[in-house]
Design a protein around this motif. Sequence first.
Motif, PDB file in Angstrom:
ATOM      1  N   GLU A 189      54.911  66.586   9.260  1.00 39.61           N
ATOM      2  CA  GLU A 189      54.991  65.407  10.122  1.00 39.61           C
ATOM      3  C   GLU A 189      53.559  65.069  10.505  1.00 39.61           C
ATOM      4  O   GLU A 189      52.956  65.747  11.343  1.00 39.61           O
ATOM      5  N   GLY A 190      52.979  64.076   9.834  1.00 37.13           N
ATOM      6  CA  GLY A 190      51.589  63.717  10.102  1.00 37.13           C
ATOM      7  C   GLY A 190      50.654  64.852   9.754  1.00 37.13           C
ATOM      8  O   GLY A 190      50.610  65.310   8.622  1.00 37.13           O
ATOM      9  N   ASN A 191      49.901  65.343  10.747  1.00 34.39           N
ATOM     10  CA  ASN A 191      48.930  66.419  10.545  1.00 34.39           C
ATOM     11  C   ASN A 191      49.503  67.780  10.929  1.00 34.39           C
ATOM     12  O   ASN A 191      48.766  68.686  11.311  1.00 34.39           O
ATOM     13  N   LYS A 192      50.830  67.921  10.838  1.00 32.06           N
ATOM     14  CA  LYS A 192      51.491  69.152  11.280  1.00 32.06           C
ATOM     15  C   LYS A 192      52.451  69.646  10.198  1.00 32.06           C
ATOM     16  O   LYS A 192      53.245  68.881   9.668  1.00 32.06           O
ATOM     17  N   LEU A 193      52.343  70.949   9.884  1.00 31.73           N
ATOM     18  CA  LEU A 193      53.278  71.619   8.978  1.00 31.73           C
ATOM     19  C   LEU A 193      54.127  72.579   9.803  1.00 31.73           C
ATOM     20  O   LEU A 193      53.588  73.285  10.667  1.00 31.73           O
ATOM     21  N   THR A 194      55.441  72.605   9.559  1.00 33.06           N
ATOM     22  CA  THR A 194      56.318  73.501  10.326  1.00 33.06           C
ATOM     23  C   THR A 194      57.261  74.242   9.377  1.00 33.06           C
ATOM     24  O   THR A 194      57.668  73.716   8.348  1.00 33.06           O
ATOM     25  N   ALA A 195      57.595  75.466   9.769  1.00 27.60           N
ATOM     26  CA  ALA A 195      58.563  76.278   9.025  1.00 27.60           C
ATOM     27  C   ALA A 195      59.132  77.320   9.974  1.00 27.60           C
ATOM     28  O   ALA A 195      58.518  77.641  10.994  1.00 27.60           O
ATOM     29  N   ILE A 196      60.299  77.844   9.619  1.00 24.16           N
ATOM     30  CA  ILE A 196      60.895  78.935  10.395  1.00 24.16           C
ATOM     31  C   ILE A 196      61.135  80.096   9.445  1.00 24.16           C
ATOM     32  O   ILE A 196      61.773  79.936   8.403  1.00 24.16           O
ATOM     33  N   LEU A 197      60.557  81.268   9.791  1.00 25.19           N
ATOM     34  CA  LEU A 197      60.725  82.482   8.993  1.00 25.19           C
ATOM     35  C   LEU A 197      61.200  83.593   9.918  1.00 25.19           C
ATOM     36  O   LEU A 197      60.529  83.904  10.898  1.00 25.19           O
ATOM     37  N   ASN A 198      62.342  84.177   9.609  1.00 24.22           N
ATOM     38  CA  ASN A 198      62.893  85.276  10.412  1.00 24.22           C
ATOM     39  C   ASN A 198      62.962  84.924  11.893  1.00 24.22           C
ATOM     40  O   ASN A 198      62.650  85.746  12.749  1.00 24.22           O
ATOM     41  N   GLY A 199      63.335  83.700  12.207  1.00 21.07           N
ATOM     42  CA  GLY A 199      63.466  83.285  13.602  1.00 21.07           C
ATOM     43  C   GLY A 199      62.166  82.916  14.276  1.00 21.07           C
ATOM     44  O   GLY A 199      62.148  82.518  15.436  1.00 21.07           O
ATOM     45  N   ILE A 200      61.048  83.052  13.572  1.00 19.64           N
ATOM     46  CA  ILE A 200      59.738  82.696  14.131  1.00 19.64           C
ATOM     47  C   ILE A 200      59.398  81.285  13.671  1.00 19.64           C
ATOM     48  O   ILE A 200      59.427  80.995  12.473  1.00 19.64           O
ATOM     49  N   GLU A 201      59.087  80.414  14.630  1.00 22.13           N
ATOM     50  CA  GLU A 201      58.678  79.056  14.288  1.00 22.13           C
ATOM     51  C   GLU A 201      57.172  79.046  14.050  1.00 22.13           C
ATOM     52  O   GLU A 201      56.397  79.490  14.893  1.00 22.13           O
ATOM     53  N   TYR A 202      56.777  78.571  12.879  1.00 24.92           N
ATOM     54  CA  TYR A 202      55.365  78.471  12.501  1.00 24.92           C
ATOM     55  C   TYR A 202      54.959  77.007  12.519  1.00 24.92           C
ATOM     56  O   TYR A 202      55.622  76.169  11.906  1.00 24.92           O
ATOM     57  N   VAL A 203      53.868  76.693  13.229  1.00 19.13           N
ATOM     58  CA  VAL A 203      53.326  75.340  13.249  1.00 19.13           C
ATOM     59  C   VAL A 203      51.845  75.439  12.909  1.00 19.13           C
ATOM     60  O   VAL A 203      51.108  76.208  13.521  1.00 19.13           O
ATOM     61  N   THR A 204      51.420  74.685  11.910  1.00 14.78           N
ATOM     62  CA  THR A 204      50.010  74.600  11.533  1.00 14.78           C
ATOM     63  C   THR A 204      49.617  73.142  11.709  1.00 14.78           C
ATOM     64  O   THR A 204      50.226  72.264  11.107  1.00 14.78           O
ATOM     65  N   GLU A 205      48.614  72.909  12.553  1.00 13.69           N
ATOM     66  CA  GLU A 205      48.253  71.529  12.880  1.00 13.69           C
ATOM     67  C   GLU A 205      46.751  71.313  12.772  1.00 13.69           C
ATOM     68  O   GLU A 205      45.958  72.128  13.242  1.00 13.69           O
TER      69      GLU A 205
END
Length: 127
Positions: A86-102
């Motif tokens: 979403e724009g300048n943000k990457l998101t994923a969920i692994l093993n219940g952990i939300e990962y956001v790279t912005e």
Amino acid sequence: MSFSGKYQMESHENFESFMEAVGIPDELIQEGKDLKSISEIEETGDHFKVTVTTGTKILTNSFTIGQETELESPTGGKVNSVVMREGNKLTAILNGIEYVTELTDANTLVNTMTLSGMSYKRTSKRM
């Protein structure tokens, strides 16, 4: 903005408590708390290759936005997930952990991992 480039960690917040909460052994937490990781991102259209080097540990994940893929988590396990953009943000969920790279600006990359309301934040600058 393009994510492509190399980034060196400048600071991190809540490392030890977060890593404890996700089950990283204490000796690995103590080894890793003062290491400055380097992230290298290659972006080609919707395809990404992300390599994070922390000391002698190298973690590499390749993925295409919106497609399920197998990713290696920082704890070492392999998990199927979908990375979204979403724009300048990457998101994923692994093993219940939300990962956001912005990309907060052209030279600053902020990674945030959140589990059950607890977050770990790592800020890196483009090299």
